[in-house]
Write a protein that holds these residues in place. Structure first.
Motif, short mmCIF file in Angstrom:
data_model
loop_
_atom_site.label_atom_id
_atom_site.label_comp_id
_atom_site.label_asym_id
_atom_site.label_seq_id
_atom_site.Cartn_x
_atom_site.Cartn_y
_atom_site.Cartn_z
N LYS A 47 56.47 61.14 46.10
CA LYS A 47 57.79 61.01 46.42
C LYS A 47 58.52 60.39 45.72
CE LYS A 47 60.56 58.85 50.13
NZ LYS A 47 60.33 58.09 51.27
N ALA A 48 58.28 59.25 44.95
CA ALA A 48 59.18 58.37 44.08
C ALA A 48 58.22 57.70 43.02
CB ALA A 48 59.95 57.28 44.68
N PRO A 49 57.55 58.30 42.10
CA PRO A 49 56.64 57.80 41.18
C PRO A 49 57.10 56.51 40.22
CG PRO A 49 56.90 60.00 40.59
CD PRO A 49 57.74 59.84 41.73
N LEU A 50 58.24 56.72 40.03
CA LEU A 50 59.02 55.75 38.92
C LEU A 50 59.31 54.44 39.82
CD1 LEU A 50 60.35 54.68 36.17
CD2 LEU A 50 62.49 55.68 37.19
N ALA A 51 59.73 54.65 41.01
CA ALA A 51 60.06 53.63 42.03
C ALA A 51 58.71 52.52 42.16
CB ALA A 51 60.75 53.84 43.09
N LEU B 287 57.42 50.92 39.24
CA LEU B 287 58.13 49.84 38.90
C LEU B 287 57.87 48.70 39.59
CD1 LEU B 287 61.48 51.55 37.68
CD2 LEU B 287 59.74 50.16 36.37
N SER B 288 57.63 48.78 41.17
CA SER B 288 57.15 47.99 41.95
C SER B 288 55.85 47.07 41.42
CB SER B 288 57.22 48.30 43.33
OG SER B 288 58.51 48.53 43.71
N ALA B 289 55.06 48.11 41.24
CA ALA B 289 53.67 47.63 40.80
C ALA B 289 53.86 46.67 39.53
CB ALA B 289 52.78 48.83 40.45
N VAL B 290 54.57 47.04 38.37
CA VAL B 290 54.71 46.43 37.43
C VAL B 290 55.31 44.99 37.81
CG1 VAL B 290 56.23 46.09 35.29
CG2 VAL B 290 55.05 48.39 35.60
N ALA B 291 56.51 45.02 38.78
CA ALA B 291 57.11 43.75 38.91
C ALA B 291 55.92 42.82 39.69
CB ALA B 291 58.08 44.30 39.98
N VAL C 237 66.90 47.68 35.81
CA VAL C 237 66.59 48.61 36.99
C VAL C 237 67.76 48.61 38.25
CG1 VAL C 237 65.02 48.81 38.94
CG2 VAL C 237 64.12 48.57 36.77
N GLY C 238 68.12 47.08 38.28
CA GLY C 238 69.34 46.89 39.47
C GLY C 238 70.55 47.88 38.98
N THR C 239 70.96 47.80 37.97
CA THR C 239 72.13 48.66 37.16
C THR C 239 71.64 50.08 37.30
OG1 THR C 239 72.64 46.93 35.69
CG2 THR C 239 73.60 49.05 35.36
N TRP C 240 70.60 50.60 37.00
CA TRP C 240 70.14 52.05 36.80
C TRP C 240 70.01 52.39 38.10
CZ3 TRP C 240 64.81 53.63 34.66
CH2 TRP C 240 64.57 54.79 34.67
N THR C 241 69.68 51.69 39.43
CA THR C 241 69.58 52.40 40.59
C THR C 241 71.24 52.33 41.10
OG1 THR C 241 69.49 50.09 41.56
CG2 THR C 241 67.36 51.28 41.15
N LEU C 242 72.16 51.47 40.68
CA LEU C 242 73.42 51.69 41.02
C LEU C 242 74.29 52.94 40.28
CD1 LEU C 242 74.53 48.07 41.30
CD2 LEU C 242 74.10 49.52 42.92
N VAL C 243 73.86 53.10 39.07
CA VAL C 243 74.52 53.99 38.20
C VAL C 243 74.07 55.62 38.57
CG1 VAL C 243 74.81 54.90 35.66
CG2 VAL C 243 75.16 52.52 36.34
N GLU C 244 72.52 55.43 38.60
CA GLU C 244 71.90 56.87 38.80
C GLU C 244 70.77 56.70 39.99
OE1 GLU C 244 69.49 60.14 36.38
OE2 GLU C 244 70.32 58.60 35.34
N PRO C 245 71.58 56.62 41.31
CA PRO C 245 70.65 56.69 42.53
C PRO C 245 69.68 57.60 42.69
CG PRO C 245 73.14 56.55 43.10
CD PRO C 245 72.82 56.61 41.51
N SER C 246 69.99 58.73 42.23
CA SER C 246 69.36 59.82 42.40
C SER C 246 67.83 59.88 41.70
CB SER C 246 69.81 61.50 41.92
OG SER C 246 69.93 61.36 40.65
N ALA C 247 67.76 58.95 40.59
CA ALA C 247 66.54 58.64 39.92
C ALA C 247 65.60 57.83 40.79
CB ALA C 247 66.97 57.94 38.58
N PHE C 248 65.88 57.32 41.94
CA PHE C 248 65.10 56.32 42.69
C PHE C 248 65.38 57.00 43.98
CE2 PHE C 248 66.30 54.13 39.00
CZ PHE C 248 64.98 53.47 38.50
N ASP D 275 68.75 47.58 43.26
CA ASP D 275 70.20 46.83 43.66
C ASP D 275 69.97 45.36 43.20
OD1 ASP D 275 71.49 49.38 44.45
OD2 ASP D 275 70.18 49.14 46.31
N TYR D 276 69.47 45.10 42.23
CA TYR D 276 69.29 43.51 41.84
C TYR D 276 68.10 42.61 42.94
CZ TYR D 276 73.17 45.15 38.81
OH TYR D 276 73.80 45.91 37.78
N GLY D 277 67.47 43.70 43.53
CA GLY D 277 66.54 42.74 44.52
C GLY D 277 67.24 42.49 45.81
N MET D 278 68.25 43.44 46.08
CA MET D 278 68.80 43.24 47.57
C MET D 278 67.83 43.33 48.70
SD MET D 278 72.69 45.19 48.97
CE MET D 278 71.78 46.75 49.04
N GLY D 279 67.10 44.20 48.61
CA GLY D 279 66.00 44.26 49.71
C GLY D 279 65.22 43.02 49.98
N TYR D 280 65.10 42.06 48.89
CA TYR D 280 64.44 40.95 49.05
C TYR D 280 65.32 39.78 48.98
CZ TYR D 280 59.95 43.44 48.09
OH TYR D 280 59.23 44.19 48.33
#
Length: 122
Positions: free
Chosen positions: A28-32, A35-39, A75-86, A94-99
């Motif tokens: 569904k979202a391999p990149l996302a 990246l969470s695993a790397v974090a 990643v925060g900027t990337w998710t705002l600029v190109e949300p379709s990538a995530f 979104d700079y950790g908004m969910g956290y």
């Protein structure tokens, strides 16, 4: 001690979240999810370095905190600029908004603390 506790919570959150997502819906979202695993790995290394102590571990934690902050900002900027990538969020979306923005505030706090409590400055 507060930094160690907060990083420990972030390790558990990021690693468990990514483990479930990677094992159940990776396509569904391999990149996302990757990246969470790397974090989670970065948080784990920083936690270990803070617990270990010593000048070498402090420097390693400082470098990892800077890398973590760069990751959050990129990643925060990337998710705002190109949300379709995530199609699904990462820990750093979104700079950790969910956290509650902890992913962007934590490395700043840690870098401040690590610089202030350097053994060279004592």
């Amino acid at each position: 001690m507060l930094l160690v506790w907060l990083y420990g919570v972030m390790v558990v959150g990021a690693v468990s979240r990514s483990a479930v997502q990677i094992s159940t819906e990776f396509d569904k979202a391999p990149l996302a999810y990757s990246l969470s695993a790397v974090a989670g790995l970065v948080y784990g290394f920083i936690t270990y370095s803070l617990v270990r102590g010593g000048e070498r571990a402090r420097r390693a934690a400082l470098v990892c905190c800077a890398a973590e902050l760069a990751g959050v900002l990129i990643v925060g900027t990337w998710t705002l600029v190109e949300p379709s990538a995530f199609p699904d969020a990462t820990v750093w979306s979104d700079y950790g908004m969910g956290y509650l923005f902890i992913p962007v505030l934590l490395p700043l706090s840690a870098m401040y603390w690590l610089r202030k409590h350097s053994t060279r400055s004592r």
